[in-house]
Write an enzyme that holds these catalytic residues in place. Structure first.
Site, mmCIF file in Angstrom:
data_model
loop_
_atom_site.group_PDB
_atom_site.id
_atom_site.type_symbol
_atom_site.label_atom_id
_atom_site.label_comp_id
_atom_site.label_asym_id
_atom_site.label_seq_id
_atom_site.Cartn_x
_atom_site.Cartn_y
_atom_site.Cartn_z
ATOM 1 N N LYS A 49 50.572 44.055 32.814
ATOM 2 C CA LYS A 49 51.918 43.616 32.412
ATOM 3 C C LYS A 49 52.001 43.445 30.892
ATOM 4 O O LYS A 49 50.975 43.300 30.217
ATOM 5 C CB LYS A 49 52.270 42.313 33.132
ATOM 6 N N ARG A 146 56.406 28.146 41.055
ATOM 7 C CA ARG A 146 57.048 29.140 40.197
ATOM 8 C C ARG A 146 57.678 30.150 41.143
ATOM 9 O O ARG A 146 58.774 29.948 41.617
ATOM 10 C CB ARG A 146 56.011 29.742 39.230
ATOM 11 N N TYR A 268 56.232 28.531 0.670
ATOM 12 C CA TYR A 268 57.456 27.751 0.902
ATOM 13 C C TYR A 268 57.131 26.280 1.069
ATOM 14 O O TYR A 268 56.102 25.920 1.658
ATOM 15 C CB TYR A 268 58.151 28.235 2.168
ATOM 16 N N MET A 327 57.303 35.359 6.780
ATOM 17 C CA MET A 327 57.630 36.462 7.686
ATOM 18 C C MET A 327 56.651 37.635 7.555
ATOM 19 O O MET A 327 56.187 38.195 8.544
ATOM 20 C CB MET A 327 59.055 36.959 7.447
#
Ligand SMILES: *Cc1c(COP(=O)(O)O)cnc(C)c1O
Length: 387
Positions: A49, A146, A268, A327
């Protein structure tokens, strides 16, 4: 990573500008064989998957098929349709199951739906009445809450004299919630419940264990096991040494080396603060590449509990991440390397042979599974072929 000719051949094709993922298909095959062997008399399936946990469904499927896998699990029917031509005679199980509108994908590609609810059961039976015989798997919930029929629903179904004769699952399965914590009492409770299910569906094959469940011992193995993360080299059991071979090595390029002074700040939020004169490598890797912001060396408010961030590996040294991951860029402290050892164009290993993916994940409050499945599109990928 080894220095074999295979590796050099795989690396020769790299675009010089890009970060790279080196994916060792030999390690993938070895890990699957290890899990298959650990499964004892049960056979191991292969879990493909999410693009084979991010490494690429095509090479993963071909490698695991060649290693001997014939049972393949994917999340949805679209993934199953993509997988079908890669494993022509393999059994492909669809975890999300069948619903109105996607049944043609199952019938056209010979995909086996996993029935997760009474609604899916009713829909599957109505689709069968139009399309004729088709295999299915029954998923029973034994404590994860689930997917899956409840225990009550499953046992009623098994004992229902009015049960349609055409309903004959080829497998009953369940999924463990806490197998990564071997001492958790829910493991045994789920095992007991699952035994009641397999007794009710006598003669039907059964499957319970994921990677961590295989390590719980032979009682948990039944007829088929479903190892995922361990095959991809990740840690299955909390606090146990990881015996699997690393499959994925992630390497990013240094774009620039900067000298900074005591008292300077970087990134930052001025999140990297320098208590000594330092050399900083500016590396072309960021959260857009799945190098999550939460692995930052500092300056991430929600992660105060684990103040030190991730490490990279460069020229034989562990190097600390500094300040916030951005990023596209990250900063690493290369002050302790010999002068001029770190240069623009060099690759830093983010995880792989020297830095365990699970250690990076832990620094960011996540798991290897998430690191792998969020790698992103900006890497050159090289596959080292299995023998
Ligand atoms: C993903 C998945 C697995 C594989 O689990 P790992 O923890 O990666 O070994 C097994 N069974 C089911 C139902 C799954 O969804």
């Amino acid at each position: 990573m080894t220095d074999s000719d295979d590796t050099s051949a795989a690396l020769a094709g790299f675009d010089a500008a890009s970060n790279r993922l080196i994916i060792d298909l030999g390690a993938l095959a070895d890990n699957w064989r290890t899990m298959d062997k650990l499964s004892g008399t049960a056979r191991a399936a292969a879990i493909l998957k999410a693009n084979a946990y991010g490494i690429g469904i095509e090479p993963a499927a071909e490698t695991l098929y060649a290693a001997g896998a014939r049972d393949f699990f994917v999340a949805n029917a679209e993934e199953g349709a993509e997988l079908r031509p890669l494993v022509p005679d393999g059994r492909i199980y669809i975890l999300a199951g069948m619903w109105p509108g996607n049944e043609h994908l199952f019938f056209d590609n010979g995909l086996v739906p996993i029935i997760n609810s009474e609604e899916q059961l009713a829909f599957f039976m109505s689709a069968l009445s139009e399309r004729g015989d088709h295999p299915c798997v029954l998923h029973v919930d034994t404590g994860m809450n689930r997917l899956g029929l409840s225990m009550k629903e499953a046992l009623m179904l098994a004992n229902d004299p009015a049960r349609p004769a055409s309903f004959s699952p080829i497998l009953v399965m369940s999924h463990l919630a806490c197998a990564d914590d071997q001492a958790h009492p829910l493991n045994r409770r789920q095992l007991e419940s699952f035994r009641a299910v397999t007794a009710a569906f006598e003669g039907v094959e059964s499957s319970l264990a994921n990677s961590a469940g295989i390590h719980l011992g032979s009682e948990y193995h039944f007829d088929m096991t479903r190892p995922g993360i361990a095959v991809y080299g990740g840690e299955a059991v909390n606090g146990a040494p990881n015996m699997m071979k690393p499959v994925v090595t992630s390497e990013a390029r240094i774009l620039q080396i900067r000298d900074v002074r005591t008292g300077d700040t970087a990134s930052y939020g001025a999140s990297a603060q320098f208590a000594r004169d330092s050399r900083v490598a500016i590396v072309a890797i960021g959260y857009a590449d799945g190098y999550h912001r939460s692995v930052s060396g500092g300056g991430v408010a929600l992660r105060q509990a684990t103040p030190s961030g991730a490490y990279g590996f460069l020229h034989g040294h562990k190097v600390a991440h500094l300040g916030r991951v951005t990023m596209d860029l990250s900063l690493f402290d290369v002050t302790d390397l010999p002068v001029n050892a770190a240069r623009p164009g060099d690759y830093i290993e983010l995880f792989g042979e020297n830095i365990a993916i699970d250690d990076v994940a832990r620094a960011g409050g996540t798991i290897g599974y998430e690191m792998l499945t969020s790698l992103g599109q900006r890497y050159d990928r090289a596959y080292i072929e299995a023998e």
